[in-house]
Scaffold this active site. Structure first.
Site, PDB file in Angstrom:
ATOM      1  N   ASP A  49       0.834  -1.206   0.000  1.00  0.00           N
ATOM      2  CA  ASP A  49       0.000   0.000   0.000  1.00  0.00           C
ATOM      3  C   ASP A  49       0.864   1.249   0.000  1.00  0.00           C
ATOM      4  O   ASP A  49       1.639   1.474   0.933  1.00  0.00           O
ATOM      5  CB  ASP A  49      -0.892   0.013   1.257  1.00  0.00           C
ATOM      6  N   TYR A  54       3.031  10.061  -0.513  1.00  0.00           N
ATOM      7  CA  TYR A  54       4.156   9.526   0.262  1.00  0.00           C
ATOM      8  C   TYR A  54       5.487   9.826  -0.429  1.00  0.00           C
ATOM      9  O   TYR A  54       6.550   9.715   0.186  1.00  0.00           O
ATOM     10  CB  TYR A  54       4.038   8.005   0.484  1.00  0.00           C
ATOM     11  N   LYS A  83      -2.938   5.951  -4.230  1.00  0.00           N
ATOM     12  CA  LYS A  83      -4.049   6.869  -3.941  1.00  0.00           C
ATOM     13  C   LYS A  83      -3.803   8.205  -4.612  1.00  0.00           C
ATOM     14  O   LYS A  83      -2.659   8.675  -4.653  1.00  0.00           O
ATOM     15  CB  LYS A  83      -4.162   7.078  -2.419  1.00  0.00           C
ATOM     16  N   HIS A 116      -7.786   9.585  -1.806  1.00  0.00           N
ATOM     17  CA  HIS A 116      -7.105   9.556  -0.506  1.00  0.00           C
ATOM     18  C   HIS A 116      -7.917  10.225   0.615  1.00  0.00           C
ATOM     19  O   HIS A 116      -7.998   9.697   1.721  1.00  0.00           O
ATOM     20  CB  HIS A 116      -5.731  10.238  -0.654  1.00  0.00           C
TER      21      HIS A 116
END
Ligand code: NDP
Length: 280
Positions: A49, A54, A83, A116
C-alpha cells in the site's frame, strides 16, 4: 479462511484482495524502502500500500521488482494500491495522476486506486475519473479512503460504481463500529490504516496480557483482531524481523470474549486527521 498470509477477501466486483499487506507511509526513497518491500514479498506478503503523497512510489516500484524476482513470482500475484492526492482531485487531473503513479511505480496497472481524502466538492469529478479508468480496464478495483458514511452516501448520488474498498484509520482505540457495519452491509471492504496506532498501543496492559496468554506479540494480537473482524490490514515496518513477525498471525485464533475485550478499548481516539475536519 484466514489460514495463511496470502488468503484473500473477494471485493464486490470479484477481484481478490489479500487480507494482509505492507504499508509504507513515511518511508523515504532509498535502500531501506526497497529492502522493506522486497523483504515483505520474499516472505509471502502479496499486497503493498502506497500513495502519491508519500513521495516514494518509484522506490516502491523498485522494491516490487526486486521482491518479485527474489520470490520467483509474477506481477499478477501481487496486489498494489496507490491513492490520488487532494491536489489532483478533478476529472483530467485525476486521470493524469493515475498515469504519473503508474510511471513512478513502473507498473502497467494498479490493483486498487483510492481517493485519498474526501475533499468537499472534489470527490465527484475524481470518482468519475476512477470510474473511467475502471471501465476502460486500466485498474482492477477502485475505492475511497477516509470516507465517513455521509461521504459515501454523497458519492453514491453521482456514482455508477460503488467503491470496492474504504481504507480508514482503525485500531483498538478507534473501532468505528458504525462505519464498519455500514461498509459491511453495502459490500464495501473495510481496510485499516495505522492498525498499530503508529506504535502507541504496545504498552497497553490488556494487550500485553493477551499477548502473554496467546504467546504472541501485542502487534500480532492487534493484527489478528483486525482479520477476525473482517478488516484488511496493512501494518508498516521497515525492519525485517517485524515484517516477518507481523504477518505471523494465521496460526492462532482469539476467542470471542477476547475479541470483545480488545474492542472494548475503543475511545474514538485518532492518531491521524479527522475526515470531518481536515484542512489539506
Ligand atoms: P502503523 O500503525 O502500521 O504503525 C507503524 C509503526 O509501528 C512504525 O513506527 C513501525 O516502526 C512500528 N512497528 C511496526 N511493527 C512493529 C512491531 N511488530 N513492533 C514494534 N513496532 C512496530 O502505522 P502507519 O501509519 O504506517 O499505517 C500503516 C499503513 O497504512 C501506512 O504505512 C500506509 O500505507 C497506510 N496509511 C494510510 C493512510 C490514509 O490516509 N489512507 C494514513 C496513514 C497510513 P518500524 O518501521 O521501525 O518497525
Amino acid at each position: 479462511m484466514l489460514n495463511e498470509l496470502q488468503t484473500t477477501t473477494t471485493l464486490h466486483n470479484g477481484v481478490k484482495m489479500p487480507w494482509f499487506g505492507l504499508g509504507v507511509f513515511k518511508v523515504e526513497e532509498g535502500a531501506e524502502l526497497e529492502n522493506a518491500v522486497a523483504t515483505a514479498i520474499k516472505n509471502g506478503y502479496r499486497s503493498i500500500d502506497t500513495a502519491a503523497i508519500y513521495g516514494n512510489e518509484a522506490g516502491v516500484g523498485r522494491g516490487i521488482a526486486q521482491g518479485l524476482q527474489q520470490a520467483g513470482i509474477g506481477r499478477e500475484e501481487l496486489f498494489v494500491t496507490s491513492k490520488v492526492w487532494n491536489a489532483d482531485l478533478g476529472y483530467e487531473s485525476t486521470l493524469a495522476a493515475y498515469e504519473a503513479s503508474l510511471n513512478k511505480l513502473g507498473l502497467k496497472e494498479l490493483d486498487l486506486y483510492l481517493i485519498h481524502w474526501p475533499v468537499e466538492g472534489k470527490i465527484e469529478e475524481a470518482w468519475r475519473a476512477l470510474e473511467t479508468l475502471y471501465k476502460e480496464g486500466r485498474v482492477r478495483a477502485i475505492g475511497v479512503s477516509n470516507f465517513q458514511i455521509h461521504h459515501i452516501e454523497k458519492l453514491m448520488k453521482v456514482a455508477t460504481i460503488k467503491p470496492m474498498v474504504n481504507q480508514v484509520e482503525y485500531h483498538p482505540r478507534l473501532t468505528q463500529e458504525e462505519l464498519r457495519s455500514y461498509c459491511a452491509q453495502n459490500g464495501i471492504q473495510f481496510e485499516a490504516w495505522s492498525p498499530l496506532m503508529q506504535g502507541q498501543l504496545f504498552d497497553n496492559p490488556l494487550l500485553k496480557e493477551l499477548a502473554a496468554s496467546y504467546n504472541k506479540s501485542v502487534a500480532q494480537i492487534i493484527l489478528r483482531w483486525d482479520l477476525q473482524n473482517g478488516v484488511v490490514t496493512i501494518p508498516k515496518s521497515t525492519k525485517e524481523d517485524r515484517i516477518i513477525a507481523n504477518a505471523d498471525v494465521f496460526n492462532f485464533e482469539l476467542s470471542e470474549e477476547d475479541m470483545a475485550r480488545i474492542s472494548g478499548l475503543n475511545e474514538n481516539l485518532r492518531v491521524g486527521p479527522d475526515p470531518d475536519n481536515f484542512d489539506f
